[in-house]
Write a protein that holds these residues in place. Structure first.
Motif, short mmCIF file in Angstrom:
data_model
loop_
_atom_site.label_atom_id
_atom_site.label_comp_id
_atom_site.label_asym_id
_atom_site.label_seq_id
_atom_site.Cartn_x
_atom_site.Cartn_y
_atom_site.Cartn_z
N GLN A 145 44.88 24.04 36.54
CA GLN A 145 46.12 24.41 37.20
C GLN A 145 46.33 25.64 36.63
O GLN A 145 46.81 26.48 37.07
N GLN A 146 45.97 25.75 35.10
CA GLN A 146 46.17 26.94 34.46
C GLN A 146 45.37 28.14 35.21
O GLN A 146 46.18 29.30 35.13
N LYS A 147 43.88 27.74 35.42
CA LYS A 147 43.25 28.77 36.19
C LYS A 147 43.95 29.14 37.40
O LYS A 147 43.80 30.41 37.63
N VAL A 148 44.46 28.40 38.06
CA VAL A 148 45.00 28.50 39.54
C VAL A 148 46.03 29.53 39.21
O VAL A 148 46.43 30.68 40.04
N GLU A 149 47.14 29.24 38.23
CA GLU A 149 48.29 30.31 37.96
C GLU A 149 47.46 31.59 37.26
O GLU A 149 48.26 32.73 38.00
N VAL A 189 44.86 33.09 38.59
CA VAL A 189 44.07 33.85 39.81
C VAL A 189 45.31 34.18 40.74
O VAL A 189 45.41 35.41 41.14
N ARG A 190 46.49 33.15 40.64
CA ARG A 190 47.74 33.57 41.47
C ARG A 190 48.39 34.88 41.00
O ARG A 190 48.74 35.77 41.90
N LYS A 191 48.43 35.01 39.75
CA LYS A 191 49.12 36.08 39.09
C LYS A 191 48.27 37.43 39.46
O LYS A 191 48.81 38.56 39.50
N ASN A 192 47.11 37.18 39.26
CA ASN A 192 46.07 38.48 39.50
C ASN A 192 46.15 38.88 40.85
O ASN A 192 46.25 40.21 41.13
N ALA A 193 46.33 37.85 41.87
CA ALA A 193 46.27 38.34 43.32
C ALA A 193 47.46 39.06 43.72
O ALA A 193 47.51 40.00 44.51
N GLY A 194 48.76 38.70 43.02
CA GLY A 194 49.87 39.65 43.41
C GLY A 194 50.14 39.58 45.00
O GLY A 194 50.31 38.64 45.48
N ASP A 195 50.34 40.60 45.45
CA ASP A 195 50.82 41.12 46.78
C ASP A 195 49.54 40.55 47.80
O ASP A 195 49.83 40.40 48.95
N LEU A 196 48.29 40.40 47.40
CA LEU A 196 47.31 40.03 48.19
C LEU A 196 47.50 38.58 48.65
O LEU A 196 46.92 38.26 50.05
N LEU A 197 48.50 37.91 48.11
CA LEU A 197 48.68 36.60 48.81
C LEU A 197 49.36 36.53 49.70
O LEU A 197 49.18 35.46 50.78
N ASN A 249 36.52 24.86 39.97
CA ASN A 249 36.79 25.89 38.92
C ASN A 249 35.79 27.20 38.92
O ASN A 249 36.33 28.37 38.90
N LEU A 250 34.60 26.87 39.51
CA LEU A 250 33.76 28.04 39.73
C LEU A 250 34.24 28.81 41.07
O LEU A 250 33.94 29.93 41.10
N MET A 251 34.86 28.22 41.92
CA MET A 251 35.37 29.02 43.26
C MET A 251 36.35 29.77 42.52
O MET A 251 36.48 30.87 43.25
N LEU A 252 37.30 29.15 41.73
CA LEU A 252 38.23 29.99 41.23
C LEU A 252 37.83 31.22 40.76
O LEU A 252 38.51 32.34 40.99
N ASP A 253 36.78 31.12 39.86
CA ASP A 253 36.30 32.50 39.19
C ASP A 253 35.75 33.31 40.21
O ASP A 253 36.11 34.52 39.78
N GLN A 254 34.99 32.91 41.35
CA GLN A 254 34.56 33.64 42.00
C GLN A 254 35.49 34.55 42.87
O GLN A 254 35.49 35.55 43.22
N LEU A 255 36.59 33.62 43.38
CA LEU A 255 37.70 34.04 44.14
C LEU A 255 38.49 35.42 43.45
O LEU A 255 38.83 36.31 43.88
N ASN A 256 38.74 35.11 42.14
CA ASN A 256 39.06 36.16 41.10
C ASN A 256 38.43 37.58 41.15
O ASN A 256 38.83 38.57 41.13
N GLY A 257 37.13 37.28 41.05
CA GLY A 257 36.21 38.48 41.53
C GLY A 257 36.46 39.28 42.60
O GLY A 257 36.43 40.37 42.66
N TYR A 258 36.34 38.46 43.77
CA TYR A 258 36.64 39.11 45.16
C TYR A 258 38.04 39.65 45.13
O TYR A 258 38.21 40.73 45.85
#
Length: 319
Positions: free
Chosen positions: A174-178, A180-188, A302-311
């Motif tokens: 959940q912490q990793k989700v948060e 990624v969400r913060k990094n995404a910002g307006d992209l959400l 968790n790996l998907m979240l890491d990769q999603l963050n990269g994209y």
């Protein structure tokens, strides 16, 4: 007289040793008689399982990921769908683990030879052999193998008596989700489309899929046809325009026969694909099928979240 006395003493000794042998059960018998158990309610009913299982066999790949994340190395596990025998991200953790067949057809003989004290499986995959598995060892089944992986994870944590550890694993996710969400910002606000190519099939994935759940956890919007609490829609080629989104992730399931890759190549060369807004705007990304779909467990999540963050970072740099 002396010989008679010696004979009587020998006879007494034999009986005494026999009595001691009968009064002291073997280690396995002692464990069965004195070992504490817990009642686990699952997809097939209620089962008494050891309080602290030591020899666990796991019959789904997502279950294997759960066990490893909880600090339990199984003695036996099913072969990965596209691994040899394990997925690459699990190879190191599964060294020395015995392969027990595939999810759809585990080997009862191999499982029995491992002398497990707990078997973890899935109703969707192994319902027909549940009674046979239960005859080998206490067996706990999850219900489904799609959608929210956290439901099965919590059951496995309970069966393994690792609920406290499980809460920590989920909190870290959940912490990793948060993050990624913060990094995404307006992209959400951008609508994310998910597409999968398989041998002779193409699917659009919806909310009740592995990657769909994770995208929902992060907070991404989805195209209307995908924003439904279902698993997936199988489409024909003339429906390629329905794949479109502001961002498109696609993955390909290929078993080494090149049929899945062929499907991908044919569809991505189609003029309808090339006309998708996501494709024209360089916002269509091919991702890892194992991590984004097939593995289906906590480690893959968790790996998907890491990769999603990269994209996400790539998309932000396009501006």
């Amino acid at each position: 007289m002396k010989k008679k006395l010696i004979s009587l003493l020998c006879l007494f000794t034999v009986f005494a040793l026999a009595a001691v042998g009968c009064s002291q059960p073997s280690a396995s018998q002692s464990s069965e008689q004195t070992g504490k158990t817990r009642t686990i309610e699952h997809a097939m009913g209620k089962t008494q399982v050891p309080e602290h299982p030591k020899r666990v066999v796991v019959l789904t790949n997502e279950g294997v990921e759960a066990a490893l994340a909880l600090g339990v190395k199984p003695v036996g596990a099913v072969k990965a769908f596209t691994g040899n025998p394990w997925y690459k991200h699990l190879e190191q953790d599964l060294q020395g683990v015995k392969e027990v067949g595939i999810e759809h057809q585990p080997s009862l003989e191999t499982i029995s030879s491992l002398k497990p004290d707990l078997i973890i499986g899935n109703k969707m995959r192994q319902e027909k052999i549940y009674n046979q598995l239960s005859a080998i060892a206490p067996t706990v089944f999850a219900d489904e193998l799609r959608g929210d992986w956290k439901i099965n994870f919590k059951l496995y944590a309970k069966a393994l008596n690792k609920e406290a550890e499980g809460e920590k694993v989920l909190a870290a996710y959940q912490q990793k989700v948060e993050e990624v969400r913060k990094n995404a910002g307006d992209l959400l606000k951008q609508k994310v489309s998910m597409v999968r190519f398989m041998a002779g099939k193409t699917r659009i994935y919806q909310l009740d899929s592995f990657s769909g759940v994770i995208l929902k956890d992060v907070g991404f919007a989805r195209p209307e046809i995908q924003n439904k609490n279902d698993f997936a829609i199988e489409i024909t080629r003339e429906r390629i325009p329905e794949m479109d989104g502001d961002i498109l992730f696609y993955f390909t399931y290929d078993q080494g026969d090149n049929k899945g890759n062929k499907q991908e190549q044919e569809w991505t060369q189609d003029p309808l694909w090339k006309n998708l807004n996501a494709v024209k705007n360089n916002r269509a990304f091919k991702v890892d099928d194992v991590i984004w779909n097939t593995a289906g467990g906590v480690k893959a999540a968790n790996l998907m979240l890491d990769q999603l963050n990269g994209y996400i970072n790539q998309l932000k740099n396009q501006k």
